[in-house]
Design a protein around this motif. Structure first.
Motif, PDB file in Angstrom:
ATOM      1  N   GLY A  79      -5.838  -7.605  -4.503  1.00 20.56           N
ATOM      2  CA  GLY A  79      -5.598  -6.205  -4.174  1.00 20.56           C
ATOM      3  C   GLY A  79      -4.461  -6.011  -3.199  1.00 20.56           C
ATOM      4  O   GLY A  79      -3.798  -4.969  -3.215  1.00 20.56           O
ATOM      5  N   ALA A  80      -4.212  -6.996  -2.334  1.00 22.79           N
ATOM      6  CA  ALA A  80      -3.104  -6.878  -1.386  1.00 22.79           C
ATOM      7  C   ALA A  80      -1.762  -6.821  -2.099  1.00 22.79           C
ATOM      8  O   ALA A  80      -0.810  -6.219  -1.599  1.00 22.79           O
ATOM      9  N   HIS A  81      -1.675  -7.440  -3.277  1.00 27.61           N
ATOM     10  CA  HIS A  81      -0.448  -7.415  -4.077  1.00 27.61           C
ATOM     11  C   HIS A  81      -0.553  -6.453  -5.258  1.00 27.61           C
ATOM     12  O   HIS A  81       0.304  -6.486  -6.153  1.00 27.61           O
ATOM     13  N   ASN A  82      -1.610  -5.627  -5.269  1.00 29.99           N
ATOM     14  CA  ASN A  82      -1.817  -4.628  -6.318  1.00 29.99           C
ATOM     15  C   ASN A  82      -1.842  -5.270  -7.708  1.00 29.99           C
ATOM     16  O   ASN A  82      -1.280  -4.750  -8.674  1.00 29.99           O
ATOM     17  N   LYS A 139      -7.724  -8.365 -17.359  1.00 31.54           N
ATOM     18  CA  LYS A 139      -8.135  -7.329 -16.426  1.00 31.54           C
ATOM     19  C   LYS A 139      -8.992  -7.929 -15.319  1.00 31.54           C
ATOM     20  O   LYS A 139      -9.833  -8.784 -15.575  1.00 31.54           O
ATOM     21  N   VAL A 140      -8.759  -7.467 -14.100  1.00 33.54           N
ATOM     22  CA  VAL A 140      -9.559  -7.895 -12.956  1.00 33.54           C
ATOM     23  C   VAL A 140     -10.596  -6.815 -12.682  1.00 33.54           C
ATOM     24  O   VAL A 140     -10.251  -5.652 -12.453  1.00 33.54           O
ATOM     25  N   TYR A 141     -11.871  -7.201 -12.700  1.00 35.23           N
ATOM     26  CA  TYR A 141     -12.960  -6.251 -12.507  1.00 35.23           C
ATOM     27  C   TYR A 141     -13.483  -6.338 -11.078  1.00 35.23           C
ATOM     28  O   TYR A 141     -13.310  -7.349 -10.390  1.00 35.23           O
ATOM     29  N   VAL A 185       0.830  -1.204   0.000  1.00 39.26           N
ATOM     30  CA  VAL A 185       0.000   0.000   0.000  1.00 39.26           C
ATOM     31  C   VAL A 185       0.863   1.252   0.000  1.00 39.26           C
ATOM     32  O   VAL A 185       0.615   2.216  -0.736  1.00 39.26           O
ATOM     33  N   ASP A 186       1.931   1.245   0.806  1.00 41.31           N
ATOM     34  CA  ASP A 186       2.820   2.408   0.850  1.00 41.31           C
ATOM     35  C   ASP A 186       3.615   2.562  -0.441  1.00 41.31           C
ATOM     36  O   ASP A 186       3.868   3.680  -0.898  1.00 41.31           O
ATOM     37  N   ARG A 187       4.000   1.440  -1.038  1.00 41.92           N
ATOM     38  CA  ARG A 187       4.834   1.501  -2.233  1.00 41.92           C
ATOM     39  C   ARG A 187       4.046   1.980  -3.442  1.00 41.92           C
ATOM     40  O   ARG A 187       4.572   2.684  -4.306  1.00 41.92           O
ATOM     41  N   GLN A 188       2.784   1.593  -3.533  1.00 41.10           N
ATOM     42  CA  GLN A 188       1.986   1.929  -4.707  1.00 41.10           C
ATOM     43  C   GLN A 188       1.228   3.246  -4.563  1.00 41.10           C
ATOM     44  O   GLN A 188       0.492   3.614  -5.481  1.00 41.10           O
ATOM     45  N   TYR A 189       1.388   3.934  -3.456  1.00 42.93           N
ATOM     46  CA  TYR A 189       0.683   5.205  -3.235  1.00 42.93           C
ATOM     47  C   TYR A 189      -0.819   5.027  -3.487  1.00 42.93           C
ATOM     48  O   TYR A 189      -1.414   5.645  -4.365  1.00 42.93           O
ATOM     49  N   TYR A 190      -1.396   4.157  -2.688  1.00 47.48           N
ATOM     50  CA  TYR A 190      -2.776   3.719  -2.904  1.00 47.48           C
ATOM     51  C   TYR A 190      -3.749   4.891  -2.965  1.00 47.48           C
ATOM     52  O   TYR A 190      -4.576   4.992  -3.874  1.00 47.48           O
TER      53      TYR A 190
END
Length: 298
Positions: free
Chosen positions: A141-144, A158-160, A78-83
């Motif tokens: 989502g936890a692994h973006n 694509k994941v919807y 979450v911190d790395r991807q600037y959620y």
């Protein structure tokens, strides 16, 4: 007591003693039906004064699906991807895509199959209460992971955020064939999340070892949902071989019959090779041993 005997106009008098005898007979019969002995013999002894009148209904096996997300990994991603600064999050409310059309699905499947029977639609489940959808989206989502690769053709899917979740189908396996190793838990046991696109599902597959092409029926799987077994390993053609020494694996007749009857849980059980002693998941079909011979018409 007077009884009318019909057209002849004769009245019959029932003696008082006979009336009392009939009353006591009915009362005794009712009393005997209410007795514990009668209720015990009729298997209704617990029905009086008890809410458990019927035995508990057997609902069959209950599958408990859970996420396998390390809280520390979740925080780092979450911190790395600037959620909270992500454009997709601002637009859709999540990292996943919002479906606008079904053009990709219609390009690979016939229009006659575009219905709620062959495709998992959002109306098939209560809003916000579907454990499968929430578990998959939380794990990805936890692994973006907004896009995931197909195991067969390696194209991105694509994941919807709603059903159908992908233009293909998810399945779990004890072996990760291709793509990121995303894990989920089923009944306390960890599996890898795998996926096949609609184009690969509606294609004809063949085995490189024996050349047979009738072991995989991808058209029968529902699109956009999750299967609790390895769909590529469910269909059998030739005998399984050891991943280490390539020797044939001796499968018990009882286990082989279970596979033919649709009990695919045996695929996830490790087997021992009689030649080299390797103890692995030998019943899982290696994706490298099969190939696509015909793609669906466009």
């Amino acid at each position: 007591m007077l009884m009318d005997c019909g057209a002849i106009g004769v009245q019959h008098v029932v003696p008082q003693q006979q009336q009392n005898q009939q009353y006591f007979t009915f009362r005794d019969r009712k009393k005997s039906c209410d007795s514990d002995e009668y209720r015990k013999r009729s298997n209704t002894l617990l029905s009086r004064g008890s809410e458990k009148r019927w035995p508990k209904r057997d609902m069959g096996p209950q599958f408990e699906l859970r996420c396998c997300v390390d809280p520390e990994i979740l925080r780092i991603n979450v911190d790395r991807q600037y959620y909270f600064e992500d454009d997709t999050v601002h637009k859709n409310g999540s990292v996943f895509h919002k479906r606008e059309n079904y053009d990709n699905l219609l390009a690979n499947i016939p229009k006659s199959k575009f219905n709620g029977i062959h495709i998992k639609m959002e109306d098939d489940c209560p809003q916000g209460g579907d454990d499968v959808r929430l578990c998959l989206l939380k794990s990805l989502g936890a692994h973006n992971l907004r896009n995931i690769p197909c195991v067969g053709c390696h194209d991105d899917l694509k994941v919807y955020d709603k059903y159908p979740l992908i233009d293909g189908t998810f399945y779990i396996s004890t072996v990760s064939q291709y793509g990121p190793k995303t894990e989920i838990s089923l009944d306390g046991r960890r599996y890898f999340l795998q996926q096949l696109c609609a184009k690969c599902l509606w294609s004809d597959w063949s085995c490189k070892k024996c050349g047979k092409n009738d072991w995989f029926d991808g058209k029968s799987f529902i699109l956009g949902t999750l299967y609790y077994f390895d769909i590529l390993s469910a269909g059998r053609c030739c005998s399984p071989t050891c991943d280490t020494c390539q020797s044939p694996i001796m499968v018990r007749d009882q286990m082989y019959q279970q596979l033919l009857n649709g009990n695919y849980a045996t695929i996830n059980e490790p087997q021992s090779c009689s030649s080299c002693g390797s103890h692995k998941f030998h019943l899982i079909r290696d994706i490298q041993t099969c190939q696509i011979i015909a793609k669906p018409p466009t």
